[in-house]
Design a protein around this motif. Structure first.
Motif, short mmCIF file in Angstrom:
data_model
loop_
_atom_site.label_atom_id
_atom_site.label_comp_id
_atom_site.label_asym_id
_atom_site.label_seq_id
_atom_site.Cartn_x
_atom_site.Cartn_y
_atom_site.Cartn_z
N VAL A 200 0.84 -1.20 0.00
CA VAL A 200 0.00 0.00 0.00
C VAL A 200 0.88 1.26 0.00
CG1 VAL A 200 -1.63 1.36 1.38
CG2 VAL A 200 -1.99 -1.10 1.07
N ARG A 204 1.06 4.51 -2.76
CA ARG A 204 0.87 5.89 -2.28
C ARG A 204 2.08 6.76 -2.62
NH1 ARG A 204 -1.88 4.11 3.46
NH2 ARG A 204 -4.04 4.04 2.70
N GLU A 211 -3.41 9.68 -0.15
CA GLU A 211 -3.93 8.61 0.70
C GLU A 211 -4.68 7.54 -0.09
OE1 GLU A 211 -4.85 6.70 4.46
OE2 GLU A 211 -3.35 8.19 3.89
N LYS A 212 -5.54 8.00 -1.01
CA LYS A 212 -6.35 7.06 -1.79
C LYS A 212 -6.18 7.33 -3.29
CE LYS A 212 -9.66 5.87 1.75
NZ LYS A 212 -11.07 5.59 2.10
N GLU A 215 -8.84 6.01 -5.92
CA GLU A 215 -10.25 6.31 -5.68
C GLU A 215 -10.97 6.48 -7.02
OE1 GLU A 215 -12.63 8.53 -2.20
OE2 GLU A 215 -10.86 9.57 -2.97
N GLU A 237 -8.48 -1.80 -1.47
CA GLU A 237 -9.48 -0.97 -0.78
C GLU A 237 -8.85 0.17 0.05
OE1 GLU A 237 -12.29 -3.57 1.20
OE2 GLU A 237 -12.73 -4.60 -0.69
N PRO A 238 -7.75 -0.07 0.78
CA PRO A 238 -7.11 1.06 1.47
C PRO A 238 -6.62 2.15 0.51
CG PRO A 238 -6.32 -1.02 2.37
CD PRO A 238 -7.11 -1.35 1.15
N LEU A 239 -6.41 1.78 -0.75
CA LEU A 239 -5.96 2.75 -1.76
C LEU A 239 -7.14 3.45 -2.43
CD1 LEU A 239 -3.09 0.61 -3.32
CD2 LEU A 239 -2.80 2.69 -1.96
N GLY A 240 -8.36 3.09 -2.01
CA GLY A 240 -9.55 3.76 -2.53
C GLY A 240 -10.26 3.04 -3.66
N ALA A 404 -2.17 5.04 -10.72
CA ALA A 404 -2.25 6.07 -9.68
C ALA A 404 -1.55 7.36 -10.10
CB ALA A 404 -1.65 5.55 -8.39
#
Length: 542
Positions: A200, A204, A211-212, A215, A237-240, A404
């Motif tokens: 994760v 990031r 943070e996400k 998303e 999911e923690p990355l959105g 990302a």
């Protein structure tokens, strides 16, 4: 939890040929009865002996003083024999006086990582690690992969361990029992939280510490009921990312939906259909123990085999211009052209076997030729930046980094950023692999091993090709006989472990592929122990 403190009584211990359990740099065998003709070879006493042998090997290698107890981490995939073998491994390790840390369901890359992580709260680093897995093999199989902080053990190390195990097992036979006094406490740790949090953090960081960064993306995971289900909830999911539509995330060692294997057509069809039906931006699929992976873009285009190597090469060569990409022997001529002409890198095509490919990349670096990626068409891929670990999850993180960073810079075209990276990769319309088996009981072997016989076939083929004006042998080749002609190419090589000569053919059309096949058929027809039925069928007129 404490391991059994008394000896495990055995009614009868059979003699075991431990060296037959070696499968290159892994150990593999039958762990569950029920398949006709496949007797159980990885029994609990055999497993205890192998684990005790690894402990002895590790003690020799580490040469620590008596004040420090060595620590071994143990993890497993979703196979139905996993718990039983984990307990047997724990007894074997503890019997040698080493500390045992059980991770439970884990991935192969995480086990290696546990030898590098420095975090005493998670009892890290481990001095050695054992992953209980047999990759994508059927439910009744299982096996072991071993690691130290120097990487995965090689063939010679595995042979050494199995020879030690045979001696230890002989002691069991003499006593009529297996491990005694395995009274060391066995600790349990949720190491996968450490491993996934590092993945994760990597995404990031690539997105500028957002943070996400994923998303709005819908990314679905197909774990094939292996150990890779964590990737959806613990990484994406923690990355959105939205992961609804992900499938077969629950561990099930019977693999009821499809083989967890990115090379399997049914597996790739399953993830492709899921991507299209859910209108996902990206699909990700893992093998059973998560050291291999592949992807599917939003249009349903598969990013595996040569295409995944091309994609990873584009990413790595952007970061390290001019670097050498090491691959296995069955990669296409189109990939060579893509890496060298379009990307400005160097393609070093080596032998089959993920450990061969990784070791060759390490060797090239040691002699001054920079290499940052070693990758096999099977989906094994290792990067220099990641300690040359073949980590399917980390490969997918490199793809997520591109998504990302593109989103962070205002590009909202989803997986097109990935697909665009492989634009210009030439791919032949026809790509087949035919397996020519050697009948080891045929009199034509004349007492030779299947390997000697196979080498004779290859030698004869090479000599025949030299006489043909229409064909050209590859000027640099490390495995088998590789030949170009009729707009395509073929490679005939000897399998790493089996009495088989796999034949790979790629060509612009079926007719051109048949022409290449006929050249091989003509050259090998005098070898009567070679079963050419698959090739004969392929070259027959339609």
């Amino acid at each position: 939890m404490a391991a059994a403190s008394s000896a495990t009584a055995i009614p009868s211990l059979d003699k075991v040929d431990f060296l037959k359990l070696q499968n290159g740099s892994d150990i593999r065998g039958v762990a569950v009865s029920g398949v006709e003709g496949e007797p159980v070879s990885l029994t609990e006493p055999v497993t205890e002996a192998i684990a005790a042998a690894f402990a002895a090997w590790l003690l020799d290698k580490k040469k620590v003083d008596a004040s420090r107890k060595l620590r071994v981490s143990i993890g497993h995939d979703s196979r139905i024999s996993a718990q039983q073998l984990q307990d047997a491994v724990s007894r074997g390790i503890a019997s040698a006086g080493l500390e045992v840390v059980q991770y439970g369901l884990a991935s192969t890359p995480a086990m290696f990582n546990s030898t590098l992580t420095e975090d005493e709260a998670f009892l890290c680093p481990a001095d050695g690690a054992i992953m209980i897995t047999a990759s994508h093999l059927p439910y009744n199989r299982n096996g072991f992969k071993f690691f130290t902080n120097a990487g995965g053990l090689g063939k010679s190390d595995i042979k050494d361990i199995l020879e030690r195990a045979a001696i230890i097992y002989g002691g069991f036979i003499a006593k009529g029992c297996s491990v005694k006094n395995a009274s060391e406490s066995v600790k349990k740790v949720d190491y996968m939280t450490v491993y996934t949090s590092d993945l994760v953090k990597a995404v990031r960081k690539a997105a500028g510490n957002i943070e996400k960064p994923l998303e709005g993306f819908r990314i679905i995971v197909d774990a094939g009921n292996g150990a890779g289900g964590f990737f959806a909830a613990k990484v994406l999911e923690p990355l959105g990312a939205i992961t609804s539509g992900s499938q077969f995330l629950e561990p099930d060692g019977m693999f009821p939906n499809h083989i967890p294997n990115p090379e399997d057509k049914a597996a790739m069809k399953a993830i492709t259909e899921a991507v299209l039906s859910k209108k996902a931006d990206l699909g990700i699929i893992f093998d059973t123990d998560v050291d291999r992976s592949a992807a599917v873009d939003s249009t349903g285009r598969e990013l595996n085999r040569n295409r995944l190597i091309a994609l990873m090469s584009a990413i790595v060569l952007d970061e390290h211009p001019g670097t050498t990409i090491v691959t296995d022997s069955v990669t296409s001529d189109g990939l060579t052209s893509f890496i060298e002409r379009k990307l400005g890198g160097k393609h070093h095509r080596f032998k089959r076997g993920y450990k061969n490919v990784i070791d060759e990349a390490i060797r090239l670096n040691s002699v001054g030729e920079e290499s940052h990626l070693a990758m096999e068409t099977s989906g094994h891929g290792a990067l220099k930046e990641n300690h040359w670990l073949d980590d399917g999850a980390y490969l997918m993180v490199k793809l997520l980094n591109k998504l990302a960073s593109a989103k962070a810079s205002g590009r909202g075209d989803g997986s097109k950023v990935l697909t665009d990276l492989v634009e210009g990769l030439e791919e032949h319309a026809i790509a087949v692999e035919l397996r020519l088996k050697i009948n080891q009981s045929h009199p034509d072997l004349k007492g030779r091993s299947f390997r000697e016989y196979g080498e004779a076939v290859l030698q004869h083929l090479g000599n025949s090709i030299a006489l043909s004006p229409k064909l050209q042998k590859a000027p640099v080749n490390y495995e088998g006989v590789r030949v170009s002609g009729f707009g395509g190419w073929f490679l005939l090589r000897l399998s790493l472990h089996d009495p088989v000569l796999p034949l790979n053919i790629e060509a612009p059309s079926h007719e051109d592929a048949v022409k290449l096949g006929l050249e091989v058929a003509s050259a090998v027809k005098e070898f009567q122990a070679l079963d050419t039925s698959a090739l004969d069928k392929f070259v027959q007129p339609r």
